[in-house]
Design a protein around this motif. Sequence first.
Motif, PDB file in Angstrom:
ATOM      1  N   SER A  88       0.749  -1.167   0.104  1.00 60.48           N
ATOM      2  CA  SER A  88      -0.121   0.041   0.039  1.00 60.48           C
ATOM      3  C   SER A  88       0.980   1.232   0.136  1.00 60.48           C
ATOM      4  N   ASN A  89       0.124   2.360  -0.185  1.00 69.08           N
ATOM      5  CA  ASN A  89       1.029   3.658  -0.158  1.00 69.08           C
ATOM      6  C   ASN A  89       1.541   4.019   1.105  1.00 69.08           C
ATOM      7  N   LYS A  90       0.909   3.232   2.152  1.00 69.59           N
ATOM      8  CA  LYS A  90       1.381   3.783   3.630  1.00 69.59           C
ATOM      9  C   LYS A  90       2.641   3.079   4.027  1.00 69.59           C
ATOM     10  N   TRP A  91       3.479   2.476   3.111  1.00 64.56           N
ATOM     11  CA  TRP A  91       4.363   1.648   3.448  1.00 64.56           C
ATOM     12  C   TRP A  91       5.724   2.435   3.290  1.00 64.56           C
ATOM     13  N   THR A  92       6.984   2.399   3.816  1.00 64.88           N
ATOM     14  CA  THR A  92       8.215   3.154   3.309  1.00 64.88           C
ATOM     15  C   THR A  92       9.018   2.169   3.576  1.00 64.88           C
ATOM     16  N   GLU A  93      10.020   2.220   2.366  1.00 64.81           N
ATOM     17  CA  GLU A  93      11.136   1.201   2.483  1.00 64.81           C
ATOM     18  C   GLU A  93      12.296   1.633   3.494  1.00 64.81           C
ATOM     19  N   LYS A  94      12.241   2.497   4.216  1.00 64.08           N
ATOM     20  CA  LYS A  94      13.075   3.022   5.198  1.00 64.08           C
ATOM     21  C   LYS A  94      13.150   2.148   6.611  1.00 64.08           C
ATOM     22  N   ILE A  95      12.106   1.355   6.435  1.00 68.41           N
ATOM     23  CA  ILE A  95      11.660   0.396   7.727  1.00 68.41           C
ATOM     24  C   ILE A  95      12.277  -0.878   7.607  1.00 68.41           C
ATOM     25  N   LEU A  96      12.999  -1.336   8.313  1.00 70.50           N
ATOM     26  CA  LEU A  96      13.408  -2.910   8.473  1.00 70.50           C
ATOM     27  C   LEU A  96      12.575  -3.623   9.124  1.00 70.50           C
ATOM     28  N   VAL A  97      12.249  -4.909   8.839  1.00 72.64           N
ATOM     29  CA  VAL A  97      11.274  -5.751   9.500  1.00 72.64           C
ATOM     30  C   VAL A  97      12.034  -7.015  10.136  1.00 72.64           C
ATOM     31  N   LYS A  98      11.603  -7.181  11.415  1.00 68.48           N
ATOM     32  CA  LYS A  98      12.087  -8.447  11.877  1.00 68.48           C
ATOM     33  C   LYS A  98      10.903  -9.164  12.680  1.00 68.48           C
ATOM     34  N   THR A  99      10.847 -10.600  12.350  1.00 70.18           N
ATOM     35  CA  THR A  99       9.877 -11.308  12.911  1.00 70.18           C
ATOM     36  C   THR A  99      10.438 -12.345  13.832  1.00 70.18           C
ATOM     37  N   ASP A 100       9.440 -12.668  14.694  1.00 73.26           N
ATOM     38  CA  ASP A 100       9.708 -13.880  15.681  1.00 73.26           C
ATOM     39  C   ASP A 100       8.538 -14.762  16.027  1.00 73.26           C
ATOM     40  N   PHE A 101       8.260 -15.639  14.942  1.00 70.41           N
ATOM     41  CA  PHE A 101       6.946 -16.278  15.279  1.00 70.41           C
ATOM     42  C   PHE A 101       7.114 -17.643  15.809  1.00 70.41           C
TER      43      PHE A 101
END
Length: 569
Positions: free
Chosen positions: A429-442
């Motif tokens: 979506s247009n709300k997202w920015t590539e400046k953000i790094l994502v880390k997951t722990d499922f």
Amino acid sequence: MVAPELKLSRAELLGRLQKLMFLRVIFVSLLLGASVFIQVKETKTDFGSIQTYHYLLIAVIYFLTFLYALLLKRLKNFTVFAYGQLVMDTVVVTAIVYTTGGIESIFSFLYILTIINGSIILYRRGGMITASCCSILYGLMVDLHYYGVIKPLGGRVDFPADYQNSYILYLIVVNIAAFYLVAFLSSYPSEQARKSRFELKAKQADFVKLEALNEWIIRSITSGLITLDDQGSILLFNPAAEDIFGHTIGEAIGKNFRVLMPSLSDHLEDQGAHPGRRRGKAGSFTDLPFERPDGRKLFLRCSVSPLSLPDGGKGGQILFFQDVTELKRIEEEMKRVEGLALIGQLAAAIAHEIRNPMASISGSIQMLKESLEMDDVRNRLMDIVLREINRLNSLISDFLVFARPKEAKIEQFDLSQLILDSFELFKNSNKWTEKILVKTDFQASLKIQSDPEQLRQILWNLFLNATDAMARGGVLYIGTGMAHSQDGNGASRKMARITIRDTGVGFSRNALQHLFTPFFTTKEGGSGLGLATVKRIAEGLKGSVTGRNHPEGGAEVNVFLDASLSQSA
């Protein structure tokens, strides 16, 4: 057989034994005095002269009484001790009869006194056993005397065989019959007195238990109970009344109700339920305000009933009070909530109706923008109108989601996969920015039963808040896990936990206090419905949501969903 409840108590038996020993000492003392008197007068009685063995016998009785007194302090079984004394008394009486002429002795009546003592101390059984001992010893002594085996002291007849056989038999039978008759007759009033005494004790015990039960019932009642006499003076003031009115029992008992609590008395009088009056329906409830001596204000529910006396008359009033302050608060809160719910329904209806003209306005602006010749100023104005229309439409959509939550459609799904799918949709979506790094722990393959569509709405709002908080970039942490919580009954529940954390500036102190309050926002242009909607949906799914500032910085929101039927690999 004597019933267990009619057994003689240890203390009562001790008292009777002490009386028996005292009377024995009195009797022996009188006997000693008579002997001394006869000796001094040098008279010859019907049973012969007073000899040394008479004084020896008296001394033996004194010694036995002294021995009994010593044993009385050391023995534990008083019943056996009592039988022993009665048997020894029988032996002593036999010795007295023996030393005073045997068959001719006038002291055979002492057997009857011993039997009466046995009936009084040990009731019918004691009387009959004592009578049996007396019969055996008396009959044995008479027979031995008659046949010349023994020669009783103090007798005047040298040859007892001169007596007729029939007379001896008659003497023995009559005396033995008299012994048992005396035992039966003397034990009858004793038995009746014993039964009456134990029945009285039983009734007294029942009365004490009933009184104690009544006292504990009054003390255990959680509502205030006040009893007044016909003059309005307080007769009873239970502990719950102490807690309600702020007066101790000592302060209340005996005081006039109007003097102790004038404001309450005036309110009751205004309601037609004043103590001492007959207005109003007996037992009906009246709600009234009351201010305690410490200034705390209460709402009380009061019932006034007449105090009925055993003769059917009315002797005062019974006042029953309940503290309904909390109930009144809940009622007011419910009225407020109902009012807010009505306003919410009206607002939702209005918002829904506004969307239609908003759509028309937006379409019309689009058509005008395409058909008219536009310069830069007009284009900018048209874009502002369209942007604000879109913002209003988004605000209305958020409000409708909050005000009208959809009915949950429960199905089983993989929670981690649903989070990944929702994040992928948000990322495109247009709300997202590539400046953000994502880390997951499922947690591996965590399956739960819930509404996936409503859960996607929760995730979208949380992703949006985290992205807005990191406009200049940062790290978005997404995790799942298991947790436990307790329900209202104290039972443990398995909960699936979703954690969304950003590395922005975190929540302000003011924001933490109003984190899930509708329309509260710290973002420019924000609706203040994002987290409120998250909370509303989570609670609708039998879950909960919490928010805090993470120790390492940034904001963290945890969503807990019911996972009692979950399956994890």
